[in-house]
Design a protein around this motif. Structure first.
Motif, PDB file in Angstrom:
ATOM      1  N   ASP A  91      -2.606  31.114  15.076  1.00 30.42           N
ATOM      2  CA  ASP A  91      -1.730  31.415  16.755  1.00 30.42           C
ATOM      3  C   ASP A  91      -0.205  30.916  15.776  1.00 30.42           C
ATOM      4  O   ASP A  91       0.457  31.757  16.777  1.00 30.42           O
ATOM      5  CB  ASP A  91      -3.043  30.175  17.467  1.00 30.42           C
ATOM      6  CG  ASP A  91      -3.863  31.473  17.697  1.00 30.42           C
ATOM      7  OD1 ASP A  91      -3.816  31.921  17.204  1.00 30.42           O
ATOM      8  OD2 ASP A  91      -4.284  30.583  18.289  1.00 30.42           O
ATOM      9  N   GLN A  92       0.324  29.583  15.884  1.00 33.04           N
ATOM     10  CA  GLN A  92       1.125  29.372  14.699  1.00 33.04           C
ATOM     11  C   GLN A  92       2.466  30.922  14.389  1.00 33.04           C
ATOM     12  O   GLN A  92       3.258  30.899  14.949  1.00 33.04           O
ATOM     13  CB  GLN A  92       1.809  27.997  14.908  1.00 33.04           C
ATOM     14  CG  GLN A  92       1.575  27.374  15.676  1.00 33.04           C
ATOM     15  CD  GLN A  92       1.337  25.545  14.778  1.00 33.04           C
ATOM     16  OE1 GLN A  92       1.422  25.746  13.711  1.00 33.04           O
ATOM     17  NE2 GLN A  92       1.043  24.649  15.214  1.00 33.04           N
ATOM     18  N   LEU A  93       1.931  30.940  13.700  1.00 31.97           N
ATOM     19  CA  LEU A  93       2.531  32.307  12.571  1.00 31.97           C
ATOM     20  C   LEU A  93       2.370  33.997  13.369  1.00 31.97           C
ATOM     21  O   LEU A  93       3.593  34.102  13.432  1.00 31.97           O
ATOM     22  CB  LEU A  93       1.403  32.488  11.721  1.00 31.97           C
ATOM     23  CG  LEU A  93       1.806  31.448  10.368  1.00 31.97           C
ATOM     24  CD1 LEU A  93       1.162  31.848   9.687  1.00 31.97           C
ATOM     25  CD2 LEU A  93       2.683  30.957  10.467  1.00 31.97           C
ATOM     26  N   VAL A  94       1.065  33.952  14.392  1.00 34.59           N
ATOM     27  CA  VAL A  94       1.770  35.261  15.312  1.00 34.59           C
ATOM     28  C   VAL A  94       2.755  34.965  16.838  1.00 34.59           C
ATOM     29  O   VAL A  94       3.474  35.781  17.104  1.00 34.59           O
ATOM     30  CB  VAL A  94      -0.113  35.039  15.619  1.00 34.59           C
ATOM     31  CG1 VAL A  94       0.239  36.549  16.828  1.00 34.59           C
ATOM     32  CG2 VAL A  94      -1.039  35.470  14.738  1.00 34.59           C
ATOM     33  N   ASP A  95       2.597  33.673  17.007  1.00 34.84           N
ATOM     34  CA  ASP A  95       3.918  33.779  17.900  1.00 34.84           C
ATOM     35  C   ASP A  95       5.417  33.276  17.084  1.00 34.84           C
ATOM     36  O   ASP A  95       5.858  34.115  18.531  1.00 34.84           O
ATOM     37  CB  ASP A  95       3.356  31.955  18.844  1.00 34.84           C
ATOM     38  CG  ASP A  95       2.540  32.427  19.401  1.00 34.84           C
ATOM     39  OD1 ASP A  95       1.147  33.004  20.482  1.00 34.84           O
ATOM     40  OD2 ASP A  95       1.550  31.369  19.645  1.00 34.84           O
ATOM     41  N   SER A  96       5.359  33.085  16.087  1.00 35.01           N
ATOM     42  CA  SER A  96       6.706  33.239  15.635  1.00 35.01           C
ATOM     43  C   SER A  96       7.435  33.794  15.703  1.00 35.01           C
ATOM     44  O   SER A  96       8.943  34.107  15.320  1.00 35.01           O
ATOM     45  CB  SER A  96       6.611  32.227  14.689  1.00 35.01           C
ATOM     46  OG  SER A  96       5.692  30.143  15.584  1.00 35.01           O
ATOM     47  N   PHE A  97       6.588  35.484  14.199  1.00 30.02           N
ATOM     48  CA  PHE A  97       6.878  36.091  13.697  1.00 30.02           C
ATOM     49  C   PHE A  97       6.016  37.311  14.547  1.00 30.02           C
ATOM     50  O   PHE A  97       5.221  37.403  14.538  1.00 30.02           O
ATOM     51  CB  PHE A  97       6.595  35.884  12.411  1.00 30.02           C
ATOM     52  CG  PHE A  97       6.623  34.917  11.412  1.00 30.02           C
ATOM     53  CD1 PHE A  97       8.315  34.830  10.921  1.00 30.02           C
ATOM     54  CD2 PHE A  97       6.482  33.754  11.459  1.00 30.02           C
ATOM     55  CE1 PHE A  97       8.673  33.556  10.866  1.00 30.02           C
ATOM     56  CE2 PHE A  97       6.455  32.628  10.673  1.00 30.02           C
ATOM     57  CZ  PHE A  97       8.313  32.669  10.883  1.00 30.02           C
ATOM     58  N   GLY A  98       7.121  38.228  15.120  1.00 30.40           N
ATOM     59  CA  GLY A  98       6.536  39.787  15.440  1.00 30.40           C
ATOM     60  C   GLY A  98       6.045  40.513  14.468  1.00 30.40           C
ATOM     61  O   GLY A  98       4.754  41.624  15.142  1.00 30.40           O
TER      62      GLY A  98
END
Length: 253
Positions: A190-197
């Protein structure tokens, strides 16, 4: 107006009494230049020139009174997108065309992988296996973000160990529901999805499949292997000593 500078002739060279020369006199013909660069020239060539804090956007995807993204062809949009990534110093992460870029690329990939592995709770050994596999992949040809590849490799390495060594089920698989996956992977995903479009759940599923079922492009680079070895914290293949060869206490038969 021609500016002049003062120079001091090198030892052993002919010189007249004056030390004032025009700028053109500082040029040295190729056949008279030293065969190897000086330490100062080497340092200047390796000086980092990338401004990773740059957040300027060129607005290629934003409509204005004079510009409509919808009227631009797909190829043009991709071209502007790449220029925008270059401007933000993001595109260079996969660059292999210059030595400075290679060094920054290796360091970025290593620190990114170590950070993700730490968040997922991987052991030092598992982390080193992931790092080794990541650097075997030709990132430029594979065309996926380092963060997505590192995340999927962490899952793959743990899954292989769980299934092959302990005969347990996978720790994480992108096609399973969140309730059936380890919560550490859900949190980091979830952090990756939120941080990188560019990183989505479907993209992670695609990267995972390419790593496990496809044939990622490999690189055969001795310098990269040396970099991985130099930054290794554990042995990839520790030696095994059988019990019968271990030293025994004195007097024991």
């Amino acid at each position: 107006m021609i500016m002049s500078v003062s120079t001091t002739p090198a030892a052993g060279t002919a010189s007249d009494s004056t030390t004032s020369h025009s700028a053109s006199s500082l040029w040295v013909p190729p056949n008279e230049r030293p065969s190897t660069p000086t330490e100062a020239e080497e340092a200047r060539a390796r000086k980092r020139t990338l401004n990773t804090s740059n957040e300027t956007a060129i607005g290629y995807d934003q409509e204005t009174d004079f510009y409509r993204p919808s009227s631009i062809s797909y190829n043009k949009r991709e071209h502007y997108k790449k220029l925008d990534q270059h401007n933000r110093d993001n595109y260079w992460k996969n660059r292999d065309d210059v030595e400075v870029g290679q060094d920054c690329d290796r360091q970025l990939k290593l620190k990114t992988t170590l950070g993700i592995a730490s968040q997922l709770g991987l052991s030092d050994f598992h982390t080193q296996v992931v790092v080794g596999r990541l650097f075997e992949i030709d990132g430029r040809r594979f065309g996926q973000r380092t963060e997505a590849v590192a995340f999927c490799l962490c899952a793959i390495v743990l899954n292989e160990d769980a299934e092959n060594r302990y005969e347990n089920e996978k720790v994480y698989h992108p096609s399973r529901s969140d309730s059936n996956n380890a919560h550490e992977f859900i949190r980091v995903r979830d952090q990756l999805v939120d941080s990188f479009g560019s990183i989505t759940e479907s993209r992670l599923h695609s990267v995972y499949a390419k790593l496990t079922q496809g044939d990622p492009p490999q690189r055969a680079d001795d310098e990269t292997r040396q970099f991985v070895t130099a930054n290794s914290t554990v042995q990839r293949h520790p030696s095994f000593t059988p019990n019968h060869s271990l030293p025994r206490p004195t007097g024991e038969n």
